[in-house]
Design a protein around this motif. Structure first.
Motif, short mmCIF file in Angstrom:
data_model
loop_
_atom_site.label_atom_id
_atom_site.label_comp_id
_atom_site.label_asym_id
_atom_site.label_seq_id
_atom_site.Cartn_x
_atom_site.Cartn_y
_atom_site.Cartn_z
N LEU A 97 0.85 -1.18 0.00
CA LEU A 97 0.00 0.00 0.00
C LEU A 97 0.89 1.23 0.00
O LEU A 97 1.72 1.40 0.90
N LEU A 98 0.76 2.05 -1.04
CA LEU A 98 1.44 3.34 -1.09
C LEU A 98 0.47 4.39 -0.56
O LEU A 98 -0.60 4.61 -1.15
N VAL A 99 0.83 5.02 0.54
CA VAL A 99 -0.09 5.87 1.29
C VAL A 99 0.23 7.34 1.03
O VAL A 99 1.40 7.74 1.09
N PRO A 100 -0.79 8.17 0.78
CA PRO A 100 -0.54 9.62 0.72
C PRO A 100 0.09 10.10 2.03
O PRO A 100 -0.26 9.63 3.12
N GLY A 101 1.00 11.05 1.90
CA GLY A 101 1.79 11.50 3.05
C GLY A 101 1.03 11.78 4.32
O GLY A 101 1.41 11.30 5.40
N PRO A 102 -0.09 12.53 4.30
CA PRO A 102 -0.78 12.87 5.54
C PRO A 102 -1.34 11.67 6.29
O PRO A 102 -1.66 11.78 7.48
N LEU A 103 -1.50 10.53 5.61
CA LEU A 103 -2.12 9.36 6.25
C LEU A 103 -1.10 8.31 6.69
O LEU A 103 -1.48 7.31 7.32
N VAL A 104 0.17 8.51 6.37
CA VAL A 104 1.16 7.45 6.59
C VAL A 104 1.22 7.02 8.05
O VAL A 104 1.14 5.83 8.38
N ASP A 105 1.41 7.96 8.95
CA ASP A 105 1.61 7.61 10.36
C ASP A 105 0.41 6.85 10.93
O ASP A 105 0.57 5.88 11.67
N GLU A 106 -0.80 7.28 10.56
CA GLU A 106 -1.99 6.61 11.08
C GLU A 106 -2.14 5.21 10.50
O GLU A 106 -2.53 4.27 11.22
N VAL A 107 -1.85 5.05 9.22
CA VAL A 107 -1.93 3.71 8.61
C VAL A 107 -0.91 2.78 9.26
O VAL A 107 -1.21 1.62 9.58
N VAL A 108 0.31 3.27 9.47
CA VAL A 108 1.35 2.45 10.08
C VAL A 108 0.95 2.05 11.50
O VAL A 108 1.16 0.90 11.93
N GLU A 109 0.36 2.96 12.25
CA GLU A 109 -0.07 2.64 13.61
C GLU A 109 -1.19 1.61 13.60
O GLU A 109 -1.22 0.70 14.44
N ARG A 110 -2.12 1.71 12.65
CA ARG A 110 -3.15 0.68 12.52
C ARG A 110 -2.54 -0.67 12.20
O ARG A 110 -2.96 -1.70 12.73
N LYS A 111 -1.56 -0.67 11.32
CA LYS A 111 -0.89 -1.92 10.97
C LYS A 111 -0.22 -2.53 12.19
O LYS A 111 -0.27 -3.73 12.43
N ARG A 112 0.39 -1.68 13.00
CA ARG A 112 1.05 -2.17 14.20
C ARG A 112 0.05 -2.84 15.15
O ARG A 112 0.30 -3.92 15.69
N THR A 113 -1.09 -2.21 15.36
CA THR A 113 -2.04 -2.75 16.32
C THR A 113 -2.77 -3.98 15.78
O THR A 113 -3.24 -4.80 16.56
N ILE A 114 -2.87 -4.11 14.46
CA ILE A 114 -3.57 -5.27 13.90
C ILE A 114 -2.72 -6.53 13.98
O ILE A 114 -3.21 -7.59 14.39
N ASP A 115 -1.44 -6.46 13.60
CA ASP A 115 -0.66 -7.71 13.56
C ASP A 115 0.83 -7.55 13.81
O ASP A 115 1.59 -8.52 13.65
N LEU A 116 1.30 -6.36 14.16
CA LEU A 116 2.72 -6.12 14.42
C LEU A 116 3.60 -6.32 13.20
O LEU A 116 4.82 -6.40 13.31
N GLY A 117 2.99 -6.39 12.01
CA GLY A 117 3.79 -6.52 10.80
C GLY A 117 3.77 -7.91 10.20
O GLY A 117 3.49 -8.90 10.88
N ASN A 118 4.06 -8.00 8.91
CA ASN A 118 4.09 -9.28 8.21
C ASN A 118 5.32 -10.10 8.61
O ASN A 118 6.32 -9.54 9.07
N PRO A 119 5.26 -11.44 8.41
CA PRO A 119 6.39 -12.30 8.80
C PRO A 119 7.71 -11.83 8.16
O PRO A 119 7.80 -11.65 6.94
N ALA A 120 8.72 -11.67 9.00
CA ALA A 120 10.00 -11.12 8.54
C ALA A 120 10.69 -12.04 7.53
O ALA A 120 11.27 -11.56 6.55
N LEU A 121 10.64 -13.34 7.76
CA LEU A 121 11.33 -14.26 6.85
C LEU A 121 10.72 -14.22 5.46
O LEU A 121 11.44 -14.17 4.45
N ASP A 122 9.39 -14.23 5.37
CA ASP A 122 8.73 -14.15 4.06
C ASP A 122 9.08 -12.86 3.35
O ASP A 122 9.28 -12.83 2.13
#
Length: 497
Positions: A347-372
């Motif tokens: 997902l390429l996010v418009p600048g004003p929304l980046v921080d909020e999208v990243v924080e939502r991603k953090r709270t949903i799953d802490l990020g995708n599997p690092a090895l994959d």
């Protein structure tokens, strides 16, 4: 005497005399269910304790040991099963701590009443529909094209070189190496403006849409426009985010602008490079009008570039996001090029929304599997992903040609609309093959699964029979021989010939 040591001899205990006081209350069926525990008692010594505990839990959950059943003392049960008394004591204590049993000092150990067994009613007979002989329903790639050897080689290389720290919790945006590799790939192939710091690695387009939906809801948005006809998956996703779906019609150039302007929405979900399902590409004029609208309402266009790499008659049209990265959120995935089971997208996010999208991603799953992610980065950097795209493009172009040719042979007069791209076509059959519901029923009887354009319409009641039969036919997952067979089965079984 410890609480779990009281209690009378169990019925049938060898050499035991029936005591004057009542013995354990037998569960339904008569007799304490030792047969449930005997296999556990015979388990290897290292697993015997856990196996006994598991067998007792299952007996309580299933109701074989009913609430209020008094259990034998640990000494008696150990003797009956031929195990150590300590093993039984430990099992009683563990299940008492978990709430399955209760132990009253001086009166023994009983089955507790906290457990509520799940429904035990026997399910009714399941009437399974036979699998179709040929399945033309769209949306699936050919999973046999997955590059197993190249992917396995990338995994071995990454496992041999990945530092230990890379296996910790990842940046919720994604590994820096993958974000850089994807940004370069998308800039080169799709013409986007791809800053790695504004790129978020997601579990596919569905998660990308969810992240945006949650952030937009937090900004006070309550509705989002979607193309009609369009993808059936967008509605439930937005609904789960608290956003009402507003269906917006298309014309020959893309999303119709007047209904969009009247709708009052400020966010719209689009597939401009290859609209799903109609197969059109947004015209240059319509792209400009759509971006002008977004600027005028301080709105957002969400661009789902689900199969933008697969164009067969010319080079793919660049992504809409490249024209205005501050008004377009761009998303895509490897579901059509590699496999949907990888659950990897961006997902390429418009600048004003980046921080909020990243924080939502953090709270949903802490990020995708690092090895994959590390494997995917290596796969892209080595050029393996470009090779995979070329391989898929050759295969899918051939299959599209085979399908168009088979329809021309067996259903003369069929019109295939939309651009030569993607993983499906829209086939408009002549009126003589209608009405559409009769055609679909005949196809089902012939063992052919398919989907009509009407099934993707969100506001229309269905296709007018005067328009004949309009089908959305997927072909990417079918071998050329299966495509030919499927069309021949349709021709043999449907009316109107």
């Amino acid at each position: 005497m410890a609480p779990n040591e009281t209690g009378a001899d169990s019925p049938g205990h060898p050499g035991g005399e029936r005591p004057s006081e009542p013995g354990p209350v037998p569960p339904p069926g008569g007799g304490f269910a030792w047969e449930l525990l005997l296999p556990a008692a015979a388990a290897p010594a290292r697993r015997r304790g856990r196996t006994l505990q598991s067998a007792l839990r299952d007996a309580v959950r299933s109701g074989r040991l009913a609430a209020g059943t008094r259990l034998p003392s640990s000494r008696e049960l150990a003797a009956d099963l031929g195990v150590s008394r300590g093993l039984i004591t430990e099992a009683y204590e563990q299940l008492t701590a978990e709430g399955y049993l209760r132990s009253d000092r001086g009166s023994g150990t009983w089955v507790g009443d906290a457990v509520r067994p799940g429904g035990t009613a026997a399910p009714g007979p399941v009437r399974e529909r036979p699998s179709p002989v040929v399945d033309f329903r769209p949306g699936r790639p050919d999973l046999s094209l997955f590059p197993r050897a190249a992917w396995a080689a990338a995994q071995r290389t990454v496992l041999g070189s990945l530092p230990h720290r890379a296996l910790s919790y990842p940046d919720p945006r994604g590994l820096p190496g993958l974000r850089s590799a994807l940004a370069a790939l998308l800039t080169r192939r799709r013409g986007v403006v791809a800053d790695p710091d504004r790129l978020v690695v997601c579990a596919g387009v569905t998660q990308a849409t969810t992240l945006l939906g949650l952030v937009l809801h937090g900004h006070g948005e309550r509705a989002v426009g979607v193309e009609d006809p369009g993808s059936p998956v967008h509605g439930p996703v937005f609904d789960a985010c608290g956003l009402r779906m507003t269906a917006l019609p298309l014309d020959g150039e893309g999303l119709a602008m007047e209904p969009l302007r009247r709708s009052g929405v400020r966010t719209v979900m689009t597939t401009p490079s290859h609209q799903f399902p109609t197969g059109i590409a947004y015209s240059p004029r319509r792209r400009t009008e759509l971006l002008d609208w977004a600027r005028s309402v301080s709105g957002l266009v969400v661009e789902d570039d689900y199969d933008g790499d697969f164009r067969y008659d010319r080079a793919p049209v660049g992504a809409l996001q490249g024209l205005d990265p501050d008004r377009v959120a761009y998303t895509g995935s490897v579901s059509k090029s590699l496999a949907p089971g990888l659950r990897m997208g961006w997902l390429l996010v418009p600048g004003p929304l980046v921080d909020e999208v990243v924080e939502r991603k953090r709270t949903i799953d802490l990020g995708n599997p690092a090895l994959d992610q590390a494997v995917m980065a290596h796969f892209v950097e080595r050029g393996d992903y470009d090779r995979q795209l070329r391989r898929c493009q050759r295969a899918y172009r051939e299959r599209r040609d085979v399908l168009v040719g088979a329809l021309a042979e067996h259903f003369p007069g069929t019109e295939v609309s939309g651009i030569a791209a993607g993983l499906h076509i829209i086939a408009g059959l002549p009126r003589r093959y209608g009405p559409q519901d009769r055609f679909v029923a005949a196809a089902r009887e012939s063992g052919v699964a398919l989907r009509t354009l009407a099934e993707h319409e969100m506001t229309a009641a269905g296709a007018d029979s005067a328009e004949g039969v309009r089908l959305v036919l997927g072909y990417a997952h079918l071998a050329p021989s299966e495509i030919v067979r499927g069309v021949a089965l349709l021709a043999a079984g449907v009316p109107g010939r």
